[in-house]
Design an enzyme around this catalytic site. Structure first.
Site, short mmCIF file in Angstrom:
data_model
loop_
_atom_site.label_atom_id
_atom_site.label_comp_id
_atom_site.label_asym_id
_atom_site.label_seq_id
_atom_site.Cartn_x
_atom_site.Cartn_y
_atom_site.Cartn_z
N GLY B 40 0.84 -1.20 0.00
CA GLY B 40 0.00 0.00 0.00
C GLY B 40 0.87 1.24 0.00
O GLY B 40 1.92 1.28 0.65
N GLY B 42 -0.55 4.59 0.26
CA GLY B 42 -1.29 5.78 0.67
C GLY B 42 -0.46 6.57 1.67
O GLY B 42 0.75 6.40 1.76
N LEU B 43 -1.13 7.40 2.44
CA LEU B 43 -0.38 8.23 3.39
C LEU B 43 0.42 7.36 4.34
O LEU B 43 1.59 7.64 4.63
CB LEU B 43 -1.34 9.11 4.18
CG LEU B 43 -1.94 10.26 3.38
CD1 LEU B 43 -2.88 11.06 4.26
CD2 LEU B 43 -0.85 11.16 2.84
N ALA B 44 -0.17 6.28 4.82
CA ALA B 44 0.54 5.44 5.78
C ALA B 44 1.65 4.63 5.08
O ALA B 44 2.82 4.73 5.43
CB ALA B 44 -0.43 4.51 6.49
N GLY B 45 1.28 3.86 4.07
CA GLY B 45 2.26 2.99 3.40
C GLY B 45 3.35 3.78 2.70
O GLY B 45 4.54 3.45 2.79
N SER B 284 -16.63 17.77 1.03
CA SER B 284 -15.92 18.01 2.29
C SER B 284 -16.84 18.62 3.33
O SER B 284 -17.60 19.55 3.04
CB SER B 284 -14.76 18.95 2.07
OG SER B 284 -14.29 19.40 3.32
N ARG B 330 -19.57 13.67 12.91
CA ARG B 330 -20.16 13.01 11.75
C ARG B 330 -21.29 12.05 12.07
O ARG B 330 -22.30 12.02 11.38
CB ARG B 330 -19.05 12.22 11.04
CG ARG B 330 -18.05 13.16 10.44
CD ARG B 330 -16.91 12.43 9.83
NE ARG B 330 -16.12 13.40 9.09
CZ ARG B 330 -14.99 13.12 8.49
NH1 ARG B 330 -14.51 11.90 8.51
NH2 ARG B 330 -14.34 14.05 7.84
N HIS B 401 -17.93 5.89 4.58
CA HIS B 401 -16.77 6.69 4.24
C HIS B 401 -15.46 6.13 4.77
O HIS B 401 -14.43 6.19 4.11
CB HIS B 401 -17.01 8.09 4.81
CG HIS B 401 -15.87 9.02 4.62
ND1 HIS B 401 -15.31 9.25 3.38
CD2 HIS B 401 -15.16 9.79 5.49
CE1 HIS B 401 -14.32 10.13 3.51
NE2 HIS B 401 -14.20 10.45 4.77
N ARG B 435 -14.45 8.52 14.08
CA ARG B 435 -13.27 9.34 13.81
C ARG B 435 -13.68 10.79 13.60
O ARG B 435 -14.67 11.07 12.93
CB ARG B 435 -12.57 8.83 12.54
CG ARG B 435 -11.37 9.65 12.17
CD ARG B 435 -10.61 9.05 11.02
NE ARG B 435 -11.36 9.05 9.76
CZ ARG B 435 -11.62 10.14 9.04
NH1 ARG B 435 -11.21 11.32 9.46
NH2 ARG B 435 -12.29 10.05 7.91
#
Ligand code: FES
Lengths: 254, 637
Positions: B40, B42-45, B284, B330, B401, B435
């Site tokens: 992955g 993405g931001l983490a990977g 958003s 949310r 989401h 979250r």
């Protein structure tokens, strides 16, 4: 409404490929272009025909994965829009649309509408970054950036790397793509130390990847879904020229 | 199984520092002898792969998209939180910690959340240095805004494309390491199994999506940054390719799955317009800063918005939650939207939408200000819905989401399989049952840039790992299983497309395990899913071959996993007899209709252990204790 599609079908890189004609009878105006292709594919599967391969992921105009030529225009007729964000309300009953993959030497065809854009990644790996290792940054507000510069950097940074600019350019040049990154980083104070080397290294890699030269035709700007302006190319040329005059980055150019 | 969270104790402010000091280090010269597989980008990977390579590790990195820059983090719009207190409005690390624990409805670990809040400061610094073009004030200083559920301005943003810019920052750092030869990148390569040798994660089996080649990659540790599983619901805001296959196969190899029923519904998405709908697009929620949410006061009002006078509009969030108004978290916003639609007061053709109206903000601030703040979002809405938000209010409705659940990890981000790390949305994470807005980007980057690169050293340094042998039976077995599944799908000769099954599963999940859940509905779903899954294996039709690009085959494998995961989500939701955060059980609500937690019985993280397909998994519980933020009913009144 009914839409008639002529789609480029090509099994793999070795196959010669051909156009195939399909009809999609029940197109709804609220569908996105890719949803229309989904409907076609479901139809093909039902008839035991292989579905059309096309790249896509986010379907909201930001990942840069989708795209094909629609009647000779990259991402279709609506300016500032990726194919996934194009909706069928822009077409009318009976329209005939010709779908072809991006065509450029640097983007070999993988299958149907799918091409290999890894050349873009290699161009980025050559210099499309600021060399800062994790952990070595000062406080965010230690680096002030005038709002106007930040805004212009953001305009350039909006590039999604879809490749429409290359596909539309008669020379298959990647200049708009390169220049967007060179401008984004070159407009910011953080990007100054490597500014000239960056331009030279990225341009050299693009040449190696067999992207063509820019002759200022401007087709790229017209189809860019993020409306990146040609002026970024002027900035790139400026940075490149200054680097050459100063004799910098010569080693990378090789 | 005893779940050891490895959380440090003592004063919370110094836990992470003390923990880091206690971790073993790997000599810089030795790091290149170790290979770490990162799945992955993405931001983490992406941030983890780049940072591990900078440290000197040998990194192999994988993504299913054609480029690491496409990962779905790119679509995050609103912003990223950091407790910088640049605005002197009373923010602090402690407040961000407090807000996150409370926002998560007291179902996250205090130690993890505090660390997240601390590290948030470094993230902004790092991203600025990389050249992320954050919004600036005229003075040149970083601009902030307040965002869904927060009363301070701590959200940093880059127009409505914050995720894109942060991801490109991580991507550029990654490309730099690829260029330097420190990371070997495998795009269009999908992980299809985890290789566990002698109880340790030692590799993965992948399929090259261009050639169909099945291959094993071996190393010393495996990191999964493969995102969430919202696509179980078919319609979600996730990218079409987002899937649970990597974490699901790891689960089947012995990693415990934490809190699967904690799914987040985002309140502001563009509503469904027809059966062909392939995904939902988020608007958003920063729009809720200036937009007012309303529906007609009376039922079945078919007048266009402009003809409904002020007195006949119900600004229901402002009415019910005077202090937070349109900025309630949310889950609260989503549930209220559903409630007014259930009352018959929804708007638009399907009656499954509420208005998000910018009119008053335009009157107050001028169109140019609104355009500057939300221009690209408004354009996107216009493109999709074909209506102009400057003239008429937008129609929005909640959609799946984000998934707070994921593989269970300890404080070091290691799963229950030694050597298997899980980061970002893929883990069961720091968000508890809900979250907060602008916290996903924060967690992904915290894990990838700052937490994992510290904690993984300790494992590498303290574990004696022999070189993994490609001829080991575990490797052969994993490859064999992948080959079998692939060939079974290809030779099934069924009658129905993958998508048709996926849609059916999604509908079922949204109906019975979506915004609100009941024991009865969950039991019904649990009785239907196994039958549907069996039908899938009997009737699914996948054309084409396995030796080339075959998008139906890719989808077919992912949907097969969604069927199994769906069952686990429902089971977890049924087991948790309380309402908390994104998990709302109708039987458990306060007289005012708010979520009623049951701390006496459910103050734990549920961690499920695989026991074979079709068999009931075992439930393990990690008790949660709160020393700093004392559980109270969340109130946004
Ligand atoms: S699918 Fe992501 S930009 Fe079109």
């Amino acid at each position: 409404m009914k839409i008639i599609l002529h789609i480029w079908r090509q099994r793999n890189a070795d196959d010669k490929g051909r156009m195939a004609r399909y009809e999609v009878p029940n197109v709804n105006e609220h569908m996105s272009f890719l949803e229309m292709l989904d409907v076609l594919n479901e139809d093909l599967i039902a008839k035991d025909e292989e579905p059309v391969a096309f790249d896509h992921d986010c379907r909201e105009g930001i990942c840069g994965m989708c795209g094909s030529m629609v009647n000779g225009v990259a991402h279709g007729p609506k300016p500032g829009t990726t194919l996934c964000q194009l909706h069928m309300r822009f077409f009318k009953d009976g329209d005939e649309l010709y779908l072809e993959p991006w065509r450029a030497r640097a983007f070999p065809i993988v299958k149907d509408l799918v091409v290999d854009r890894s050349a873009f990644d290699r161009v980025m790996a050559a210099g499309g970054f600021i060399s800062v290792a994790t952990g070595s940054a000062p406080d965010g507000n230690a680096i002030l950036v005038p709002k106007e510069d930040a805004d212009r950097a953001m305009d350039a940074a909006a590039c999604i790397g879809c490749g429409a600019c290359v596909a539309m350019c008669p020379n298959a040049s990647a200049s708009l793509f390169l220049a967007a990154k060179i401008s984004h980083l070159g407009l910011l104070p953080q990007g100054q130390p490597e500014r000239h080397e960056r331009a030279v290294a990225m341009v050299a890699q693009a040449n190696q990847e067999l992207f063509g030269a820019c002759t200022n035709i401007g087709e790229c700007e017209a189809v860019c879904p993020k409306e990146i302006k040609l002026e970024v190319i002027a900035r790139m040329n400026h940075d490149f020229l200054l680097a050459k005059l100063a004799g910098r980055g010569a080693a990378e150019e090789g | 199984m005893e779940l050891d969270s490895k959380c440090p104790t003592g004063p919370i402010e110094t836990r992470w520092d003390r923990h880091q000091f206690s971790l073993k280090l790997v000599n810089p010269a030795n790091k290149r002898k170790y290979t770490i597989l990162v799945v992955g980008t993405g931001l983490a990977g992406g941030s983890a792969a780049a940072s591990l390579a900078e440290l000197g590790y040998n990194v192999k990195c994988f993504c299913f998209q054609d480029s690491p820059r496409r990962a779905h983090s790119i679509a995050a719009q609103g912003g990223i939180n950091a407790a910088k207190n640049y605005h002197n409005d009373g923010d602090s690390v402690y407040r961000l910690f407090y807000d996150t624990v409370k926002g998560g409805d007291f179902r996250a670990r205090e130690s993890n959340v505090y660390r997240l809040a601390q590290v948030s400061l470094n993230i902004i610094d790092q991203c600025v240095a990389q050249g992320v073009p954050f919004a600036r004030e005229y003075s040149g200083y970083l601009d902030n805004r307040s965002f869904g559920g927060a009363q301070v301005s701590r959200t940093f943003y880059a127009r409505g494309q914050t995720g894109q810019q942060l991801l490109l920052g991580a991507y550029q750092a990654l490309e730099r390491q690829i260029g330097a030869g420190a990371v070997e990148m495998f795009p269009r390569t999908e992980m299809l199994d985890l290789i566990v040798i002698d109880g340790h994660a030692r590799g993965i089996v992948t399929r090259d999506l261009m050639t169909g080649k099945i291959e094993s990659h071996l190393g010393d540790a495996v990191v999964l940054g493969t995102g969430g599983y919202g696509n179980v619901y078919y319609l979600s805001t996730n990218a079409k390719g987002s899937n649970a296959t990597a974490i699901w196969r790891a689960y089947k190899r012995g990693a415990l799955f934490g809190n699967p029923c904690f799914t987040q519904i985002h309140p502001t998405c563009i509503p469904v317009s027809g059966d062909y709908q392939s995904k939902l697009t988020l608007m958003s929620e920063s729009l809720r800063n200036d937009g007012r949410v309303w529906v007609p006061a009376k039922k079945d009002d078919t007048r266009p918005a402009s003809q409904i006078p002020e007195a006949e509009r119900d600004y229901y969030l402002e009415r019910r939650y005077p202090s937070f108004g349109n900025l309630v978290p949310r889950d609260v916003a989503s549930r209220n939207a559903k409630a007014v639609c259930d009352e018959g007061r929804g708007v638009g053709g399907t009656k499954l939408a509420v208005y998000l109206d910018l009119r008053d903000a335009i009157d107050r601030l001028g169109k140019h200000v609104i355009k500057e703040r939300y221009g690209n979002l408004i354009d996107m809405y216009e493109r999709i819905a074909g209506e102009d938000p400057y003239q008429e209010p937008m129609r929005i409705y909640p959609a799946i989401h984000y998934t707070m659940g994921g593989l269970w990890v300890d404080y070091n981000l290691m799963s229950t399989i030694p050597g298997l790390y899980v980061i970002g949305e893929a883990n069961f994470s720091d968000h508890g049952a809900n979250r907060l807005g602008a916290s996903a980007l924060m967690q992904g980057l915290a894990d990838g840039y700052f937490v994992l690169p510290n904690t993984i050293n300790d494992y590498v340094a303290s574990t004696k790992l022999e070189k993994a042998d490609a001829n080991n039976a575990a490797v052969r077995d994993a490859e064999e299983q992948v080959l079998q599944t692939t060939s079974k799908l290809l030779h099934n000769k069924g009658t129905r497309s993958v998508d048709s099954f996926h849609r059916e599963l999604g509908k079922l999940m949204w109906e019975y395990c979506g915004m609100s859940r009941t024991a009865e509905g969950l039991k019904l779903a649990l009785s239907k899913i196994p039958g549907l899954r069996e039908q899938y294996w009997r009737e699914v039709k996948v054309l084409g071959s396995g030796e080339e690009l075959n998008q139906s085959l890719e989808k077919a494998g992912r949907v097969a996993d969604f069927f199994e995961l769906a069952e686990l989500i429902c089971l977890d939701a049924l087991e948790r007899n309380e309402s908390c955060g994104g998990h709302f059980r109708e039987e458990y609500q306060t007289p005012e209709g708010e979520a009623a937690r049951d701390d006496a019985h459910y103050s734990y993280a549920a961690a499920w252990e695989f026991r074979g397909v079709g068999n009931r998994p075992d439930l393990h519980k990690e008790p949660l204790t709160f020393e700093y933020v004392h559980p109270a009913q969340r109130s946004y009144k």
